[in-house]
Design a protein around this motif. Structure first.
Motif, short mmCIF file in Angstrom:
data_model
loop_
_atom_site.label_atom_id
_atom_site.label_comp_id
_atom_site.label_asym_id
_atom_site.label_seq_id
_atom_site.Cartn_x
_atom_site.Cartn_y
_atom_site.Cartn_z
N HIS A 3 0.83 -1.21 0.00
CA HIS A 3 0.00 0.00 0.00
C HIS A 3 0.87 1.26 0.00
N GLY A 4 0.21 2.40 -0.16
CA GLY A 4 0.91 3.67 -0.20
C GLY A 4 0.72 4.49 1.07
N ALA A 5 0.97 5.77 0.97
CA ALA A 5 0.87 6.66 2.12
C ALA A 5 -0.58 6.91 2.51
N TRP A 6 -0.79 7.13 3.83
CA TRP A 6 -2.06 7.55 4.41
C TRP A 6 -3.13 6.45 4.47
N VAL A 7 -2.80 5.28 3.96
CA VAL A 7 -3.76 4.16 3.99
C VAL A 7 -3.06 2.92 4.50
N ASP A 8 -3.81 1.84 4.68
CA ASP A 8 -3.19 0.57 5.03
C ASP A 8 -3.53 -0.48 3.98
N GLY A 9 -3.17 -1.71 4.24
CA GLY A 9 -3.33 -2.75 3.23
C GLY A 9 -4.76 -3.19 2.97
N SER A 10 -5.70 -2.79 3.82
CA SER A 10 -7.07 -3.27 3.67
C SER A 10 -7.72 -2.81 2.37
N GLY A 11 -7.23 -1.71 1.80
CA GLY A 11 -7.77 -1.23 0.53
C GLY A 11 -7.54 -2.20 -0.62
N TRP A 12 -6.60 -3.12 -0.46
CA TRP A 12 -6.31 -4.11 -1.50
C TRP A 12 -7.33 -5.25 -1.52
N LYS A 13 -8.26 -5.30 -0.57
CA LYS A 13 -9.14 -6.47 -0.47
C LYS A 13 -9.88 -6.81 -1.76
N PRO A 14 -10.45 -5.84 -2.49
CA PRO A 14 -11.14 -6.21 -3.73
C PRO A 14 -10.21 -6.90 -4.74
N VAL A 15 -8.96 -6.42 -4.86
CA VAL A 15 -7.99 -7.04 -5.75
C VAL A 15 -7.56 -8.40 -5.20
N TYR A 16 -7.33 -8.46 -3.90
CA TYR A 16 -6.97 -9.71 -3.23
C TYR A 16 -8.01 -10.79 -3.50
N ASP A 17 -9.28 -10.44 -3.38
CA ASP A 17 -10.35 -11.43 -3.57
C ASP A 17 -10.33 -12.00 -4.99
N ILE A 18 -10.11 -11.15 -5.98
CA ILE A 18 -10.05 -11.62 -7.37
C ILE A 18 -8.85 -12.53 -7.58
N LEU A 19 -7.70 -12.10 -7.12
CA LEU A 19 -6.47 -12.87 -7.35
C LEU A 19 -6.52 -14.23 -6.65
N THR A 20 -6.98 -14.26 -5.43
CA THR A 20 -7.04 -15.53 -4.71
C THR A 20 -8.07 -16.46 -5.35
N LYS A 21 -9.17 -15.92 -5.82
CA LYS A 21 -10.17 -16.73 -6.52
C LYS A 21 -9.58 -17.35 -7.77
N ASP A 22 -8.67 -16.64 -8.41
CA ASP A 22 -8.02 -17.14 -9.63
C ASP A 22 -6.83 -18.04 -9.33
N GLY A 23 -6.60 -18.35 -8.07
CA GLY A 23 -5.60 -19.34 -7.71
C GLY A 23 -4.24 -18.82 -7.33
N TYR A 24 -4.10 -17.51 -7.14
CA TYR A 24 -2.81 -16.94 -6.78
C TYR A 24 -2.62 -16.96 -5.26
N HIS A 25 -1.36 -17.06 -4.86
CA HIS A 25 -1.01 -16.93 -3.44
C HIS A 25 -0.66 -15.47 -3.21
N VAL A 26 -1.49 -14.78 -2.44
CA VAL A 26 -1.37 -13.32 -2.29
C VAL A 26 -1.03 -12.96 -0.86
N SER A 27 0.00 -12.12 -0.70
CA SER A 27 0.41 -11.62 0.62
C SER A 27 0.37 -10.10 0.59
#
Length: 264
Positions: free
Chosen positions: A42-66
Motif C-alpha cells: 500500500h501507499g501513504a495515508w492508507v493501510d493494506g485493507s484497501g487491497w481487499k477487492p484485488v486480493y479477492d479476485i487474485l485468490t479466486k483465480d488461484g494466486y497466493h497473495v500476501s
C-alpha cells in the motif's frame, strides 16, 4: 553385424534426441509457467485493507497473495517490511505497489524472489531521485491546494479529511471515502524526500497503471515514469487515486498479465 551396429547407433541417436527434446520441453514449460506468488504494497495515508477487492479476485483465480503492512515511518523501515514478506515467498513473485508504495517496490524489488513489478498509480524514481522532487516537475492537483496536506508537530503528514474523499477517492462510495479519510495512517514526511538507493525497474520487467483522474499524483508523471521504465502501460480512464479499490477487475487483470509474462 554391420546392420546391427547401424541399428544400434540409430537407436542411440534417437534416444539422445528424445531425451534432449524432452529436456527442452521441460525447460520451455518451466520458462512459461505463470508466477503464482503476488505481494501487494500500500501507499501513504492508507493501510493494506484497501487491497481487499484485488486480493479477492487474485485468490479466486488461484494466486497466493500476501500483503505488506508497512509502518510508514521511513522509507528504510517500509522497504524492510516489504522484504520481510518477500522472504516468506516460496518462489518467483510479482511485487505490486500503489502510490508511495511504488517507491517501496522500486527498492525492495531487487529481492531475488521478485521477477516482475506492477506500479498502480505509483511513483517509480531512479537511483538518487525522490518522489517529492519529481512531483514538483509535474505537480498534482492536491499539491497545489493550500491546506490539503497537513503535518503534525513531530513530522507526520495526512490529508485534510475534508479533502480526502474528492482528492484521494472520488470514485468510491461517499460513506467509504469518508471512513478512509478518518482512518488514515499518518505518514512520516521524510519518506517522500528520501532518495532511492536501488531501482529494480532498471533490471526487471514492469507494468504500470495510470489512473486517468488521479489528483494525488499527476497522471502525466505516472505516464512519464512508465515510459522511462519501458513498462507495459494501461490507462484506466476516469479512475481516481483509489483505482485499486474502485476498479479492482482492471487492476487485477494487469497483475495477472504480469504473472503470466514476467518470466517469458
Amino acid at each position: 553385424m554391420k546392420i546391427l551396429s547401424h541399428v544400434t547407433s540409430v537407436l542411440a541417436l534417437s534416444a539422445c534426441f528424445l531425451a534432449s527434446t524432452g529436456a527442452m520441453a521441460q525447460d520451455a514449460k518451466a520458462h512459461h509457467t505463470p508466477v503464482r506468488n503476488i505481494v501487494l504494497v500500500h501507499g501513504a495515508w492508507v493501510d493494506g485493507s484497501g487491497w481487499k477487492p484485488v486480493y479477492d479476485i487474485l485468490t479466486k483465480d488461484g494466486y497466493h497473495v500476501s500483503l505488506v503492512q508497512e509502518p510508514l515511518t521511513s522509507l528504510e523501515d517500509d522497504v524492510a517490511a516489504a522484504k520481510r514478506v518477500l522472504d516468506l515467498q516460496n518462489g518467483p513473485t510479482i511485487l505490486v505497489g500503489h502510490s508511495y508504495g511504488g517507491s517501496i517496490i522500486t527498492e525492495a524489488g531487487v529481492h531475488p524472489n521478485v521477477v516482475g513489478l506492477v506500479y498502480v498509480a505509483a511513483h517509480a524514481p531512479n537511483v538518487g531521485e525522490d518522489e517529492a522532487a519529481l512531483g514538483k516537475g509535474k505537480p498534482s492537483y492536491t499539491s497545489k491546494q493550500a491546506g490539503a496536506i497537513e503535518k503534525t508537530s513531530d513530522g507526520y503528514t495526512y490529508l485534510n479529511p475534508a479533502d480526502f474523499p474528492k482528492d484521494f477517492a472520488a470514485d468510491l462510495p461517499a460513506k467509504q471515502a469518508t471512513f478512509e479519510a478518518h482512518s488514515q495512517m499518518l505518514t512520516a514526511a521524510n519518506v517522500f524526500g528520501t532518495p532511492m538507493t536501488a531501482a529494480a525497474w532498471t533490471t526487471k520487467p514492469s507494468w504500470g497503471i495510470v489512473a486517468g483522474n488521479d489528483k494525488i499524483i499527476n497522471p502525466d508523471l505516472e505516464r512519464w515514469y512508465y515510459a522511462r521504465a519501458h513498462s507495459h502501460t494501461t490507462v484506466i480512464a476516469g479512475a481516481s487515486h483509489s483505482v485499486y479499490e474502485s476498479r479492482p477487475k482492471e487492476v487485477a487483470a494487469v497483475i495477472e498479465d504480469a504473472a503470466r509474462h514476467a518470466m517469458q
